[in-house]
Design a protein around this motif. Sequence first.
Motif, PDB file in Angstrom:
ATOM      1  N   CYS A 267       0.825  -1.214   0.000  1.00 20.82           N
ATOM      2  CA  CYS A 267       0.000   0.000   0.000  1.00 20.82           C
ATOM      3  C   CYS A 267       0.856   1.259   0.000  1.00 20.82           C
ATOM      4  O   CYS A 267       0.546   2.233  -0.689  1.00 20.82           O
ATOM      5  CB  CYS A 267      -0.938   0.014   1.197  1.00 20.82           C
ATOM      6  SG  CYS A 267      -2.352  -1.055   0.990  1.00 20.82           S
ATOM      7  N   LEU A 268       1.918   1.257   0.783  1.00 20.35           N
ATOM      8  CA  LEU A 268       2.808   2.413   0.817  1.00 20.35           C
ATOM      9  C   LEU A 268       3.470   2.642  -0.537  1.00 20.35           C
ATOM     10  O   LEU A 268       3.541   3.773  -1.024  1.00 20.35           O
ATOM     11  CB  LEU A 268       3.863   2.245   1.912  1.00 20.35           C
ATOM     12  CG  LEU A 268       3.353   2.301   3.348  1.00 20.35           C
ATOM     13  CD1 LEU A 268       4.476   1.957   4.325  1.00 20.35           C
ATOM     14  CD2 LEU A 268       2.762   3.662   3.669  1.00 20.35           C
ATOM     15  N   LEU A 269       3.940   1.565  -1.164  1.00 18.32           N
ATOM     16  CA  LEU A 269       4.581   1.690  -2.476  1.00 18.32           C
ATOM     17  C   LEU A 269       3.585   2.157  -3.538  1.00 18.32           C
ATOM     18  O   LEU A 269       3.910   3.010  -4.364  1.00 18.32           O
ATOM     19  CB  LEU A 269       5.231   0.369  -2.877  1.00 18.32           C
ATOM     20  CG  LEU A 269       6.457  -0.034  -2.066  1.00 18.32           C
ATOM     21  CD1 LEU A 269       6.923  -1.431  -2.460  1.00 18.32           C
ATOM     22  CD2 LEU A 269       7.576   0.985  -2.222  1.00 18.32           C
ATOM     23  N   ILE A 270       2.386   1.613  -3.503  1.00 16.63           N
ATOM     24  CA  ILE A 270       1.356   2.047  -4.455  1.00 16.63           C
ATOM     25  C   ILE A 270       0.996   3.508  -4.185  1.00 16.63           C
ATOM     26  O   ILE A 270       0.833   4.305  -5.111  1.00 16.63           O
ATOM     27  CB  ILE A 270       0.109   1.143  -4.387  1.00 16.63           C
ATOM     28  CG1 ILE A 270       0.431  -0.234  -4.964  1.00 16.63           C
ATOM     29  CG2 ILE A 270      -1.066   1.775  -5.149  1.00 16.63           C
ATOM     30  CD1 ILE A 270      -0.679  -1.257  -4.798  1.00 16.63           C
ATOM     31  N   GLY A 271       0.881   3.867  -2.903  1.00 16.87           N
ATOM     32  CA  GLY A 271       0.569   5.257  -2.547  1.00 16.87           C
ATOM     33  C   GLY A 271       1.593   6.236  -3.090  1.00 16.87           C
ATOM     34  O   GLY A 271       1.246   7.314  -3.583  1.00 16.87           O
ATOM     35  N   ILE A 272       2.856   5.861  -3.024  1.00 15.86           N
ATOM     36  CA  ILE A 272       3.913   6.716  -3.569  1.00 15.86           C
ATOM     37  C   ILE A 272       3.822   6.755  -5.094  1.00 15.86           C
ATOM     38  O   ILE A 272       3.862   7.820  -5.707  1.00 15.86           O
ATOM     39  CB  ILE A 272       5.305   6.223  -3.116  1.00 15.86           C
ATOM     40  CG1 ILE A 272       5.479   6.440  -1.613  1.00 15.86           C
ATOM     41  CG2 ILE A 272       6.414   6.941  -3.894  1.00 15.86           C
ATOM     42  CD1 ILE A 272       6.693   5.748  -1.027  1.00 15.86           C
ATOM     43  N   ALA A 273       3.689   5.592  -5.698  1.00 14.05           N
ATOM     44  CA  ALA A 273       3.696   5.498  -7.169  1.00 14.05           C
ATOM     45  C   ALA A 273       2.556   6.278  -7.805  1.00 14.05           C
ATOM     46  O   ALA A 273       2.763   6.982  -8.797  1.00 14.05           O
ATOM     47  CB  ALA A 273       3.641   4.038  -7.591  1.00 14.05           C
ATOM     48  N   VAL A 274       1.352   6.169  -7.255  1.00 16.04           N
ATOM     49  CA  VAL A 274       0.214   6.834  -7.896  1.00 16.04           C
ATOM     50  C   VAL A 274       0.227   8.343  -7.664  1.00 16.04           C
ATOM     51  O   VAL A 274      -0.514   9.070  -8.324  1.00 16.04           O
ATOM     52  CB  VAL A 274      -1.148   6.241  -7.448  1.00 16.04           C
ATOM     53  CG1 VAL A 274      -1.260   4.797  -7.821  1.00 16.04           C
ATOM     54  CG2 VAL A 274      -1.400   6.469  -5.973  1.00 16.04           C
ATOM     55  N   ASN A 275       1.067   8.808  -6.769  1.00 10.87           N
ATOM     56  CA  ASN A 275       1.094  10.237  -6.480  1.00 10.87           C
ATOM     57  C   ASN A 275       2.325  10.950  -7.018  1.00 10.87           C
ATOM     58  O   ASN A 275       2.520  12.126  -6.732  1.00 10.87           O
ATOM     59  CB  ASN A 275       0.947  10.461  -4.970  1.00 10.87           C
ATOM     60  CG  ASN A 275      -0.461  10.190  -4.532  1.00 10.87           C
ATOM     61  OD1 ASN A 275      -1.394  10.820  -4.999  1.00 10.87           O
ATOM     62  ND2 ASN A 275      -0.628   9.226  -3.651  1.00 10.87           N
ATOM     63  N   LEU A 276       3.139  10.283  -7.802  1.00  9.45           N
ATOM     64  CA  LEU A 276       4.261  10.971  -8.431  1.00  9.45           C
ATOM     65  C   LEU A 276       3.760  12.028  -9.405  1.00  9.45           C
ATOM     66  O   LEU A 276       4.376  13.087  -9.555  1.00  9.45           O
ATOM     67  CB  LEU A 276       5.185   9.972  -9.129  1.00  9.45           C
ATOM     68  CG  LEU A 276       5.963   9.053  -8.183  1.00  9.45           C
ATOM     69  CD1 LEU A 276       6.799   8.057  -8.975  1.00  9.45           C
ATOM     70  CD2 LEU A 276       6.830   9.844  -7.221  1.00  9.45           C
ATOM     71  N   ASP A 277       2.630  11.765 -10.057  1.00 11.75           N
ATOM     72  CA  ASP A 277       2.017  12.775 -10.918  1.00 11.75           C
ATOM     73  C   ASP A 277       1.634  13.999 -10.089  1.00 11.75           C
ATOM     74  O   ASP A 277       1.809  15.135 -10.531  1.00 11.75           O
ATOM     75  CB  ASP A 277       0.760  12.231 -11.606  1.00 11.75           C
ATOM     76  CG  ASP A 277       1.063  11.065 -12.526  1.00 11.75           C
ATOM     77  OD1 ASP A 277       2.244  10.845 -12.848  1.00 11.75           O
ATOM     78  OD2 ASP A 277       0.111  10.376 -12.920  1.00 11.75           O
ATOM     79  N   ASN A 278       1.097  13.754  -8.905  1.00 12.48           N
ATOM     80  CA  ASN A 278       0.718  14.858  -8.028  1.00 12.48           C
ATOM     81  C   ASN A 278       1.927  15.720  -7.705  1.00 12.48           C
ATOM     82  O   ASN A 278       1.818  16.938  -7.595  1.00 12.48           O
ATOM     83  CB  ASN A 278       0.111  14.334  -6.725  1.00 12.48           C
ATOM     84  CG  ASN A 278      -1.220  13.658  -6.922  1.00 12.48           C
ATOM     85  OD1 ASN A 278      -1.494  13.103  -7.979  1.00 12.48           O
ATOM     86  ND2 ASN A 278      -2.047  13.683  -5.912  1.00 12.48           N
ATOM     87  N   PHE A 279       3.072  15.072  -7.527  1.00 12.38           N
ATOM     88  CA  PHE A 279       4.287  15.813  -7.219  1.00 12.38           C
ATOM     89  C   PHE A 279       4.619  16.778  -8.352  1.00 12.38           C
ATOM     90  O   PHE A 279       4.898  17.956  -8.119  1.00 12.38           O
ATOM     91  CB  PHE A 279       5.453  14.849  -6.966  1.00 12.38           C
ATOM     92  CG  PHE A 279       6.652  15.521  -6.382  1.00 12.38           C
ATOM     93  CD1 PHE A 279       6.742  15.723  -5.012  1.00 12.38           C
ATOM     94  CD2 PHE A 279       7.679  15.960  -7.194  1.00 12.38           C
ATOM     95  CE1 PHE A 279       7.846  16.357  -4.470  1.00 12.38           C
ATOM     96  CE2 PHE A 279       8.788  16.594  -6.662  1.00 12.38           C
ATOM     97  CZ  PHE A 279       8.875  16.792  -5.294  1.00 12.38           C
ATOM     98  N   LEU A 280       4.573  16.295  -9.588  1.00 12.65           N
ATOM     99  CA  LEU A 280       4.883  17.157 -10.731  1.00 12.65           C
ATOM    100  C   LEU A 280       3.847  18.264 -10.904  1.00 12.65           C
ATOM    101  O   LEU A 280       4.195  19.406 -11.230  1.00 12.65           O
ATOM    102  CB  LEU A 280       4.984  16.324 -12.010  1.00 12.65           C
ATOM    103  CG  LEU A 280       6.200  15.412 -12.081  1.00 12.65           C
ATOM    104  CD1 LEU A 280       6.129  14.532 -13.319  1.00 12.65           C
ATOM    105  CD2 LEU A 280       7.475  16.225 -12.089  1.00 12.65           C
ATOM    106  N   ILE A 281       2.580  17.925 -10.692  1.00 11.39           N
ATOM    107  CA  ILE A 281       1.528  18.947 -10.792  1.00 11.39           C
ATOM    108  C   ILE A 281       1.729  20.004  -9.712  1.00 11.39           C
ATOM    109  O   ILE A 281       1.608  21.207  -9.974  1.00 11.39           O
ATOM    110  CB  ILE A 281       0.123  18.313 -10.656  1.00 11.39           C
ATOM    111  CG1 ILE A 281      -0.133  17.321 -11.792  1.00 11.39           C
ATOM    112  CG2 ILE A 281      -0.956  19.382 -10.598  1.00 11.39           C
ATOM    113  CD1 ILE A 281      -0.230  17.920 -13.156  1.00 11.39           C
ATOM    114  N   GLY A 282       2.066  19.585  -8.502  1.00 13.94           N
ATOM    115  CA  GLY A 282       2.313  20.533  -7.419  1.00 13.94           C
ATOM    116  C   GLY A 282       3.467  21.470  -7.727  1.00 13.94           C
ATOM    117  O   GLY A 282       3.386  22.676  -7.485  1.00 13.94           O
TER     118      GLY A 282
END
Length: 181
Positions: A6-21
Amino acid sequence: MPLTICLLIGIAVNLDNFLIGVSLGLRQCRLSMSSNLLIAAVTAFFSFAAAALSDILSENLLFFGQLAGSAFLIGFGLFCLFRPDDNDRVAQKYHLMTVKQTFMLAFVLSVNCIPPAFSAGIFRISPVLMGLCAGMFSFACMYISNRFGNYFIQKPWIQKLTPFSYLLLILIGVIEIFLAS
C-alpha cells in the motif's frame, strides 16, 4: 507485507501529483490546506472504491481510467507550455484555485489511482488501508512539491527551466499511454 504494498502504491500513484504541485508552484499558485485536503480526500475515496470494487470492475474500465489520466497529464503539460506569460488574467485565474478547480484537479489526478488500487483489491489488500495510503501520499506530495515550486520560482535561473517541467509532464503522460496498451 500488505502495508508495504500500500505504501509503495501510494507513492507510485502520487508521483504525478508531485509534478503537478511543482508546476502549480512555479506558476505562483499556492495550494491552501483545504484544497490539498480535498485533493487527498478524493484520491483516498477513488483508491478505496477501486480496491473495494475490484471484483466488479472490468479490465476495460481500468484501461480507460489510465488513458484519461495520461490525457490529463499531456493536456496540462501542453496548456502550461504554450500559455502566454504576459496574460495576467490567466496567471490570476490560477493564483488561487477555487473549490471547483480544486475538485476537478482532484478528480483527474485520482483517476490514476484506479488501476493500482484495483490490483491491490484483487490481492485482497484492505480497501481502507489502500485509501489511507493513497490519500496520505497525495497530501504529502502536493504539499511538498507546491512549496518546492513556490520557493524555486523566486530564483531567476529556474524560470528558464520551467518549460522542462511541462515537457516532463507530457512525457510521463505519453509513457503511461504506452504502458496502458
